[in-house]
Design an enzyme around this catalytic site. Structure first.
Site, PDB file in Angstrom:
ATOM      1  N   THR A 181      -0.665   1.417   3.170  1.00 10.13           N
ATOM      2  CA  THR A 181       0.773   1.671   3.261  1.00 10.13           C
ATOM      3  C   THR A 181       1.211   1.556   4.714  1.00 10.13           C
ATOM      4  O   THR A 181       0.489   1.943   5.618  1.00 10.13           O
ATOM      5  CB  THR A 181       1.143   3.081   2.752  1.00 10.13           C
ATOM      6  OG1 THR A 181       0.486   4.073   3.548  1.00 10.13           O
ATOM      7  CG2 THR A 181       0.801   3.268   1.292  1.00 10.13           C
ATOM      8  N   ASN A 199       3.527   3.149   7.230  1.00  9.92           N
ATOM      9  CA  ASN A 199       4.252   4.410   7.385  1.00  9.92           C
ATOM     10  C   ASN A 199       5.485   4.150   8.241  1.00  9.92           C
ATOM     11  O   ASN A 199       5.395   3.494   9.272  1.00  9.92           O
ATOM     12  CB  ASN A 199       3.356   5.449   8.043  1.00  9.92           C
ATOM     13  CG  ASN A 199       2.172   5.817   7.167  1.00  9.92           C
ATOM     14  OD1 ASN A 199       1.464   4.941   6.668  1.00  9.92           O
ATOM     15  ND2 ASN A 199       1.971   7.091   6.955  1.00  9.92           N
ATOM     16  N   GLU A 230       6.361   6.016   3.133  1.00 11.97           N
ATOM     17  CA  GLU A 230       5.326   4.995   3.232  1.00 11.97           C
ATOM     18  C   GLU A 230       5.651   3.867   2.280  1.00 11.97           C
ATOM     19  O   GLU A 230       6.040   4.119   1.144  1.00 11.97           O
ATOM     20  CB  GLU A 230       3.971   5.537   2.785  1.00 11.97           C
ATOM     21  CG  GLU A 230       3.430   6.661   3.591  1.00 11.97           C
ATOM     22  CD  GLU A 230       2.128   7.142   2.972  1.00 11.97           C
ATOM     23  OE1 GLU A 230       1.247   6.314   2.696  1.00 11.97           O
ATOM     24  OE2 GLU A 230       2.023   8.346   2.739  1.00 11.97           O
TER      25      GLU A 230
HETATM   26  N1  RBF Z   1       0.592  11.055  -2.925  1.00  9.37           N
HETATM   27  C1  RBF Z   1       0.572  12.188  -3.685  1.00  9.37           C
HETATM   28  O1  RBF Z   1       0.068  13.207  -3.241  1.00  9.37           O
HETATM   29  N2  RBF Z   1       1.137  12.208  -4.939  1.00  9.37           N
HETATM   30  C2  RBF Z   1       1.717  11.115  -5.494  1.00  9.37           C
HETATM   31  O2  RBF Z   1       2.205  11.190  -6.620  1.00  9.37           O
HETATM   32  C3  RBF Z   1       1.720   9.897  -4.737  1.00  9.37           C
HETATM   33  N3  RBF Z   1       2.247   8.765  -5.242  1.00  9.37           N
HETATM   34  C4  RBF Z   1       2.246   7.617  -4.501  1.00  9.37           C
HETATM   35  C5  RBF Z   1       2.771   6.464  -5.032  1.00  9.37           C
HETATM   36  C6  RBF Z   1       2.796   5.271  -4.300  1.00  9.37           C
HETATM   37  C7  RBF Z   1       3.367   4.031  -4.908  1.00  9.37           C
HETATM   38  C8  RBF Z   1       2.249   5.253  -2.986  1.00  9.37           C
HETATM   39  C9  RBF Z   1       2.244   4.007  -2.165  1.00  9.37           C
HETATM   40  C10 RBF Z   1       1.701   6.419  -2.451  1.00  9.37           C
HETATM   41  C11 RBF Z   1       1.700   7.603  -3.187  1.00  9.37           C
HETATM   42  N4  RBF Z   1       1.161   8.785  -2.680  1.00  9.37           N
HETATM   43  C12 RBF Z   1       1.146   9.929  -3.425  1.00  9.37           C
HETATM   44  C13 RBF Z   1       0.809   8.865  -1.251  1.00  9.37           C
HETATM   45  C14 RBF Z   1      -0.643   8.657  -0.943  1.00  9.37           C
HETATM   46  O3  RBF Z   1      -1.283   9.879  -1.014  1.00  9.37           O
HETATM   47  C15 RBF Z   1      -0.669   8.090   0.483  1.00  9.37           C
HETATM   48  O4  RBF Z   1      -0.162   6.768   0.470  1.00  9.37           O
HETATM   49  C16 RBF Z   1      -2.049   8.069   1.088  1.00  9.37           C
HETATM   50  O5  RBF Z   1      -2.528   9.380   1.215  1.00  9.37           O
HETATM   51  C17 RBF Z   1      -2.033   7.412   2.480  1.00  9.37           C
HETATM   52  O6  RBF Z   1      -1.230   8.118   3.376  1.00  9.37           O
HETATM   53 MG    MG Z   2      -0.239   4.340   5.632  1.00 10.76          MG
END
Ligand code: RBF
Ligand code: MG
Length: 180
Positions: free
Chosen positions: A39, A41, A117
């Site tokens: 991702t 940020n 992100e």
């Molecule tokens: N992190 C969560 O803790 N819960 C989520 O439901 C969640 N959904 C995400 C959905 C998408 C499409 C993306 C790109 C990220 C999501 N994340 C979620 C964040 C994820 O934990 C994070 O991108 C990584 O930890 C990297 O920083």
């Molecule tokens: Mg990232």
């Protein structure tokens, strides 16, 4: 909470589209290394901050920042990273791609700060820290959820990607590319 079903309207619902251009900052480095879902940020703008936390979709493109110096930054996990400012990307990597955006506190990781992100749905040949990202947010998928396993989070993100691609294939969503 279990994942609610996503309803994708045929035309953009209010308050979308939300437009933004942002620099890319360094995160925890978890996206690529731990989840296999890199991702970009970005700082939370006032417009993004006004949205309910959750997962969204839209279009985006990467804009190299040729004028910036190539410099080394230290990521939140202590890892040194080179900011190449997007100057290593190929021409076709500078087009418009679908994206999914997460806005919130990442309950699975207990983040202390609200973050935005963007996962661009395209496989890039190199990273592009320091580049700019221009995006529009066109719709909402679901709230942020907590998970018991990393695999369950990855499965849900893959479902988000599928939903985003389906939504973005609708006519009025394709048209929204014009504004990028
Ligand atoms: N992190 C969560 O803790 N819960 C989520 O439901 C969640 N959904 C995400 C959905 C998408 C499409 C993306 C790109 C990220 C999501 N994340 C979620 C964040 C994820 O934990 C994070 O991108 C990584 O930890 C990297 O920083
Ligand atoms: Mg990232």
């Amino acid at each position: 909470m279990t994942r609610p079903e996503t309803h994708v309207p045929d035309t953009l619902p209010a308050p979308f589209p939300i437009h933004g251009t942002s620099n890319i900052i360094s995160g925890f480095g978890r996206g690529s290394s731990e989840l296999g879902i890199p991702t970009a940020n970005i700082p939370i703008s006032i417009a993004l901050h006004s949205l309910p936390t959750g997962i969204y979709y839209g279009w985006c493109k990467v804009i190299p920042n040729d004028k910036a110096d190539i410099s080394e930054h230290t990521r939140d996990d202590g890892q040194p990273i080179m900011f190449n400012n997007g100057t290593n990307l190929e021409k076709e990597e500078l087009g418009i791609f679908p994206m999914v955006m997460s806005i919130g506190w990442n309950p699975f990781y207990h983040n202390k700060e609200k973050a935005a992100e963007v996962h661009i749905i395209h496989k890039f040949g190199d990273n592009f820290y320091g580049a700019l990202i221009k995006y529009n947010v066109l719709g909402y998928i679901r709230p942020e959820l907590n998970y018991t396993t990393k695999e369950a989070l990855i499965d849900d993100i893959n479902l988000d990607i599928k939903i985003a691609l389906e939504a973005l294939s609708k006519e009025s969503y394709i048209k929204a590319q014009d504004t990028l």
